[in-house]
Motif scaffolding. Structure first.
Motif, mmCIF file in Angstrom:
data_model
loop_
_atom_site.group_PDB
_atom_site.id
_atom_site.type_symbol
_atom_site.label_atom_id
_atom_site.label_comp_id
_atom_site.label_asym_id
_atom_site.label_seq_id
_atom_site.Cartn_x
_atom_site.Cartn_y
_atom_site.Cartn_z
ATOM 1 N N ASN A 64 13.642 -40.857 22.826
ATOM 2 C CA ASN A 64 12.521 -40.987 23.831
ATOM 3 C C ASN A 64 13.392 -40.496 25.030
ATOM 4 O O ASN A 64 12.726 -41.004 26.506
ATOM 5 C CB ASN A 64 12.053 -42.139 23.670
ATOM 6 N N GLN B 129 -2.614 -40.553 15.934
ATOM 7 C CA GLN B 129 -2.273 -39.317 16.485
ATOM 8 C C GLN B 129 -0.447 -39.907 16.725
ATOM 9 O O GLN B 129 -0.221 -38.561 17.444
ATOM 10 C CB GLN B 129 -2.207 -40.549 18.223
ATOM 11 N N GLU B 130 0.272 -41.036 16.811
ATOM 12 C CA GLU B 130 1.183 -40.787 16.324
ATOM 13 C C GLU B 130 1.442 -40.003 14.946
ATOM 14 O O GLU B 130 1.620 -40.853 13.888
ATOM 15 C CB GLU B 130 1.301 -42.165 15.948
ATOM 16 N N TRP C 294 3.989 -38.800 11.915
ATOM 17 C CA TRP C 294 5.450 -39.038 11.106
ATOM 18 C C TRP C 294 5.719 -38.388 9.518
ATOM 19 O O TRP C 294 4.877 -38.715 9.245
ATOM 20 C CB TRP C 294 5.131 -40.531 10.627
ATOM 21 N N ASP D 69 12.062 -36.727 11.836
ATOM 22 C CA ASP D 69 10.966 -36.548 12.876
ATOM 23 C C ASP D 69 9.917 -35.519 13.167
ATOM 24 O O ASP D 69 9.544 -35.001 14.505
ATOM 25 C CB ASP D 69 10.535 -37.501 14.517
ATOM 26 N N GLN E 225 4.228 -31.129 18.311
ATOM 27 C CA GLN E 225 3.658 -31.988 18.422
ATOM 28 C C GLN E 225 2.320 -31.143 17.566
ATOM 29 O O GLN E 225 1.909 -31.956 16.157
ATOM 30 C CB GLN E 225 3.131 -32.844 19.328
ATOM 31 N N GLN F 229 0.913 -32.760 14.342
ATOM 32 C CA GLN F 229 -0.303 -33.436 13.527
ATOM 33 C C GLN F 229 -0.866 -32.333 12.417
ATOM 34 O O GLN F 229 -1.155 -32.921 11.624
ATOM 35 C CB GLN F 229 -0.901 -33.221 14.671
#
Length: 585
Positions: A216, A428-429, A431, A480, A486, A490
């Motif tokens: 992070n 939403q997260e 992987w 990741d 992002q 998704q």
């Protein structure tokens, strides 16, 4: 009392290690036999040296022919010893890394079978530290134990027998001084186990922090948290330094202490042997042989003392690994559990109660009936229980009371695999695993053809950016998703679900990271995909759920409003207020 508990824990851990070693009994027996052969051959060499010394009577009285025969015999013995040691080391390596592989496999399998509640409540970095660092430390200690412990014990026993065959008097001197080594080694060993255990636990805490900060780092830098993170790391690092220094201090005193006692043994043999030689009860060659044996006898004590220290460290690490392995796994499926093959999409929740912590109530007396093919949207403020409801539907958590039915079957009577395979999830997260884009999209359907994968990517509007990548669908993604945005990650997760097309869908903020233009296209794709499929849509952006058949408005774990978009707006309640706040001009 505490010391007794520590000793008991140590014994239990050792017994568990022995159970893993039991599988490799053939290599263990062979290693012990080779250790015996190695020791016997090694101890035969001082006798040959003594014989050679006795052939040197004085100037001009040297029997070179006899010495040459002895040297040839010594060469054969040395080569045989080297061969036996080599094969013994192969056996030890096979045992050690076989045990390590078994423990790592079992630990990883246990993580796969642990309930989600355990994984949510425990540090992921600490679990990684147990499987990687602790197992490595355990392997080092175990290998040293196999390599040096067997040989050391055999050498001590063999040397005593050989010395007794030469002269019993001097042997008694050696035996009389020996107990001091055991007293010193035992005293130090008792104090090192708890210190190495603390060192291992602190290392796990440090690994957890590093994993958290590295994973992070953008957030850390965005909020200027570098200084606090460094201070926290320094604090843990300081504790690790203290724990390590204490453990190493005690363990490092073992070798000098035993060396001092070994020197006493050597001096005792030298003085006593010299007196015997003067009296003519011992030849010079036999004294030379005895002095060699004194070295051979004391050397294993140095090695064993080091082995004992390493074994303390290994057992401390093993105890942490076994803690993970022995955790209570997820409650297994019932023996008569149904495999859900025919899924009509009906879902019913009756008087469901659930909370993560007993003292913090979350979902109480929750009731819901979803018809096959219905699109159910769930909205509400953060922490109202939206995602918790998804966790219950997927049976990541079991209800405290009440019942959830899917296609007429209570989910506790359905196999977890078939239940979860009935849902397609986009969270939403995101992987993505370290693999090609093709493999990431086909995760739920490994047998999918290239054409099917491309079709799914086109449906999710991911095909365009994939083709612009250097290797297209064969581009290998880093951890990741590597350098993908992002939104792009998704889109790949959406493509993954579009490829499988399961009978029910769960979309939890599925388009939260996608730009508005792409979102409109995705919504159209979702609309086609949801036709005839029961769908649960969790969203904060109310624009994405206006076409839902039923909208559930949740607050404090309860449904406070229910209806379609027009009905809820007309009612002028919480949903209407929420909608107007988002679209106010």
């Amino acid at each position: 009392m505490e010391k007794r508990e520590k000793r008991q824990k140590q014994k239990e851990t050792f017994k568990k290690v022995l159970r893993y070693i039991k599988k490799y009994w053939f290599y263990l027996i062979l290693s012990i036999l080779l250790a015996v052969i190695t020791v016997v051959l090694t101890l035969y060499i001082p006798i040959l040296i003594g014989d050679a010394v006795d052939e040197i009577v004085g100037a001009g009285h040297v029997d070179f022919a006899a010495i040459f025969v002895i040297l040839k015999r010594m060469a054969v013995v040395i080569l045989a010893t080297a061969a036996a040691q080599w094969v013994m080391n192969l056996c030890n390596n096979k045992m050690t890394y076989g045990v390590v592989q078994d423990i790592r496999n079992e630990a990883f399998q246990k993580i796969e079978s642990l309930p989600i509640s355990y994984l949510d409540a425990h540090s992921h970095g600490d679990m990684v530290s147990r499987i990687i660092a602790d197992v490595d430390q355990f392997a080092d200690g175990l290998l040293m134990g196999f390599t040096q412990f067997f040989t050391g014990v055999m050498t001590i026993v063999g040397t005593l027998l050989f010395m007794l065959s030469v002269n019993a008097g001097i042997t008694l001197v050696v035996v009389g001084i020996t107990p001091l080594s055991f007293v010193v080694a035992g005293f130090i060993a008792k104090r090192t186990f708890s210190m190495f255990q603390l060192q291992s636990e602190t290392r796990g805490e440090q690994t957890s922090l590093v994993d958290e900060m590295v994973g992070n780092q953008k957030i850390v830098q965005a909020f200027g948290h570098e200084k606090e993170a460094l201070e926290r790391f320094d604090e843990i690092n300081g504790r690790l330094e203290k724990a390590s220094l204490r453990a190493i201090f005690y363990s490092s005193t073992t070798n000098p202490s035993t060396r001092f006692i070994n020197s006493l043994v050597y001096a005792g043999v030298g003085v006593t042997g010299a007196l015997f030689a003067i009296q003519g009860r011992l030849s010079v060659g036999q004294l030379t042989c005895f002095l060699n044996y004194a070295n051979q006898y004391t050397k294993p004590f140095n090695e064993i003392s080091g082995v004992v220290t390493e074994l303390q460290n290994a057992l401390a690490c093993a105890a942490r690994i076994f803690e993970l392995i022995e955790e209570e796994p997820e409650k297994p499926d019932a023996k008569d559990a149904v495999v859900l093959n025919e899924v009509d999409g009906s879902v019913a929740m009756q008087h469901v109660y659930f909370s993560y912590l007993p003292e913090q109530k979350l979902i109480e007396d929750f009731n819901l009936k979803v018809l096959p093919g219905q699109r159910v949207a769930i909205v509400g403020p953060t922490g109202c229980g939206k995602t918790t409801m998804i966790n219950l539907l997927m049976r990541f958590y079991d209800t405290d009371s009440g019942e959830i039915d899917v296609s007429g079957h209570p989910i506790t009577e359905i196999t977890r695999d078939s239940l979860r395979a009935s849902y397609g999830m986009v969270l939403q997260e995101t992987w993505l695993k370290h693999a090609t884009i093709r493999e990431n999209i086909a995760m739920g359907k490994p047998e999918a053809t290239k054409e099917e994968i491309i079709e799914a990517a086109k449906a999710s509007h991911a095909h365009g950016f994939i083709k612009r990548l250097p290797e297209g669908y064969d581009t290998i993604l880093g951890e990741d998703g590597g350098s993908l945005s992002q939104g792009q990650k998704q889109l790949l997760c959406i493509a993954r679900v579009m490829l499988c097309l399961p009978p029910m869908l769960i979309l939890d903020e599925a388009t939260s990271s996608i730009d508005t233009r792409t979102e409109l296209k995705i919504q159209n794709a979702f609309a086609k995909m949801m036709e005839g499929r029961t769908s649960f849509i969790v969203a904060h952006r109310l624009s994405t759920i206006q076409e839902a058949d039923v909208i559930l408005v949740m607050k404090d774990g309860k449904i406070i409003e229910k209806g379609n978009h027009e009905e809820l707006l007309a009612a002028g309640g919480f949903y209407a207020t929420l909608y107007q706040s988002q679209f106010a001009v």
